[in-house]
Design a protein around this motif. Structure first.
Motif, PDB file in Angstrom:
ATOM      1  N   ILE A  16      34.659  47.451  33.891  1.00 42.97           N
ATOM      2  CA  ILE A  16      35.767  46.690  34.474  1.00 42.97           C
ATOM      3  C   ILE A  16      37.007  46.821  33.594  1.00 42.97           C
ATOM      4  CG2 ILE A  16      36.607  44.345  34.934  1.00 42.97           C
ATOM      5  CD1 ILE A  16      33.785  43.686  35.966  1.00 42.97           C
ATOM      6  N   GLU A  20      40.549  48.361  34.902  1.00 43.85           N
ATOM      7  CA  GLU A  20      41.770  47.565  34.891  1.00 43.85           C
ATOM      8  C   GLU A  20      42.812  48.145  33.938  1.00 43.85           C
ATOM      9  OE1 GLU A  20      40.798  43.398  34.598  1.00 43.85           O
ATOM     10  OE2 GLU A  20      39.648  43.474  36.460  1.00 43.85           O
ATOM     11  N   THR A 186      38.454  40.208  43.596  1.00 43.88           N
ATOM     12  CA  THR A 186      38.575  39.935  42.162  1.00 43.88           C
ATOM     13  C   THR A 186      38.876  38.480  41.836  1.00 43.88           C
ATOM     14  OG1 THR A 186      40.941  40.499  42.183  1.00 43.88           O
ATOM     15  CG2 THR A 186      39.382  42.288  41.711  1.00 43.88           C
ATOM     16  N   ARG A 199      34.170  42.009  41.135  1.00 41.02           N
ATOM     17  CA  ARG A 199      35.431  42.416  40.502  1.00 41.02           C
ATOM     18  C   ARG A 199      35.454  43.920  40.268  1.00 41.02           C
ATOM     19  NH1 ARG A 199      38.812  38.961  36.165  1.00 41.02           N
ATOM     20  NH2 ARG A 199      40.170  40.585  35.322  1.00 41.02           N
ATOM     21  N   ASP A 203      38.326  46.229  41.829  1.00 36.69           N
ATOM     22  CA  ASP A 203      39.223  47.085  41.041  1.00 36.69           C
ATOM     23  C   ASP A 203      39.314  48.491  41.623  1.00 36.69           C
ATOM     24  OD1 ASP A 203      39.867  45.093  39.267  1.00 36.69           O
ATOM     25  OD2 ASP A 203      38.350  45.650  37.784  1.00 36.69           O
TER      26      ASP A 203
END
Length: 357
Positions: A16, A20, A186, A199, A203
């Motif tokens: 993650i 991100e 998210t 999440r 993403d």
């Protein structure tokens, strides 16, 4: 781990974090691309600058969420998440406000109702920053809804007037849908209900969505192009030998080539050839300024078309190139060995009306 807890601290934490970080870099990259486009090519398009601001704001929002959700110790610093969340949502709200204001201005909405509501949400968010009345996500939700509505109105207005961009419009809507699904996946409610996998998937959807939106938006025209027909002046269709085949006045008077038209046609072709030679390049002249008009050229195997307009729009080049292509398909047997014999103008007039309507 009993005295240390963060929202995402399982096997998907690092994937993650990587995704991100990619989102942050993409946001910064798209912001730079649109800023460069504004500074170098389209200073008249405030919406391009606003979109650059939006992507910069989006990148910083995600950056602060990374700090909030992946690095903050909630037990020792329980107010930290609210602090970073407020910063993230405030930055994104400012970006959305700048874009919405400029979009409404280009849409001709003088009351700026969406911008006023967004500004109100930002003011309440600033108050909430100190008094912690409600979660900032609710203010952000209002801003996102208004932002998407304005964006869709803008794109829908373009697609209804300029059919050449409809494929891009479909891609844009697909990007918005992917981004919306990603963002929804998210939020805390989804992560609490389905775990960090929500999440992670969100993403991926966000990366796909903002990439598609950006790539498509680069090719979308300004709303000024909706009334592109009002800037049409005259079209000259010329044989590569320099003779004028047809002259069409968009004010309403169709003309067969007369002596004046022949002189103009020969001059335009001469100018085109001269400038190309002077530049010592194989690239042909595509646009030329003449007093308060602009002349756009399109080239075929046997013909050259010159479109005279008040202001240049990208849609003209597409339409002119398609028109030349259609003319050569229909008249190729005649044009190859053309000896200046009169060509029937009425069928050409119909093609002009079809191409520029």
């Amino acid at each position: 781990m009993a005295d240390y807890w963060i929202p995402i601290n399982d096997v998907l934490r690092e994937p993650i974090l990587i995704l991100e970080a990619v989102i942050v870099l993409l946001g910064l990259e798209f912001g730079v691309i649109f800023l460069y486009r504004f500074l170098k090519k389209e200073r008249g398009k405030a919406l391009i600058l606003a979109l650059s601001t939006f992507f910069f704001a989006f990148a910083f929002m995600v950056f602060f969420f990374i700090i909030s959700d992946l690095y903050v110790d909630y037990l020792s610093l329980p107010e930290s998440r609210h602090f970073y969340g407020n910063i993230a949502y405030s930055i994104m709200g400012i970006g959305a406000l700048v874009f919405t204001f400029n979009a409404e201005r280009e849409l001709g909405q003088k009351n700026h109702i969406f911008s006023i509501i967004l500004l109100g949400s930002l003011i309440f968010m600033a108050i909430d920053f100190f008094f912690v009345i409600i979660e900032p996500v609710y203010f952000a939700l209002v801003g996102w809804v208004l932002f998407v509505i304005v964006l869709l109105i803008y794109v829908k207005k373009i697609s209804s007037k300029i059919k050449e961009y409809r494929l891009s419009i479909y891609g844009f809507f697909l990007g918005v849908l992917a981004y919306g699904l990603g963002y929804a996946s998210t939020i805390n409610l989804m992560v609490s209900s389905f775990g960090s996998i929500s999440r992670f998937i969100g993403d991926i959807f966000i990366i796909f969505g903002i990439s598609l939106i950006s790539l498509v938006f680069v090719g979308l025209p300004s709303l000024r192009e909706i009334d592109w027909t009002k800037n049409l002046n005259k079209l000259l269709l010329m044989h590569k030998s320099g003779s004028c085949i047809c002259e069409y006045d968009f004010a309403g008077s169709r003309k067969t080539p007369d002596q004046v038209s022949q002189v103009i046609a020969g001059s335009l072709i001469g100018i085109s050839q001269l400038l190309t030679e002077l530049m010592e390049s194989k690239k042909q002249l595509t646009i030329m300024d003449h007093q308060d008009k602009q002349i756009i050229f399109a080239y075929g195997q046997d013909i050259i078309a010159a479109l005279i307009v008040d202001e240049y729009f990208g849609i003209y080049r597409k339409k002119l190139a398609k028109f030349v292509e259609n003319i050569e398909i229909i008249y190729s047997p005649i044009l190859e060995d053309w000896d200046r014999e009169p060509i029937r103008v009425k069928p050409i007039e119909k093609l002009i009306k079809y191409a520029f309507s």
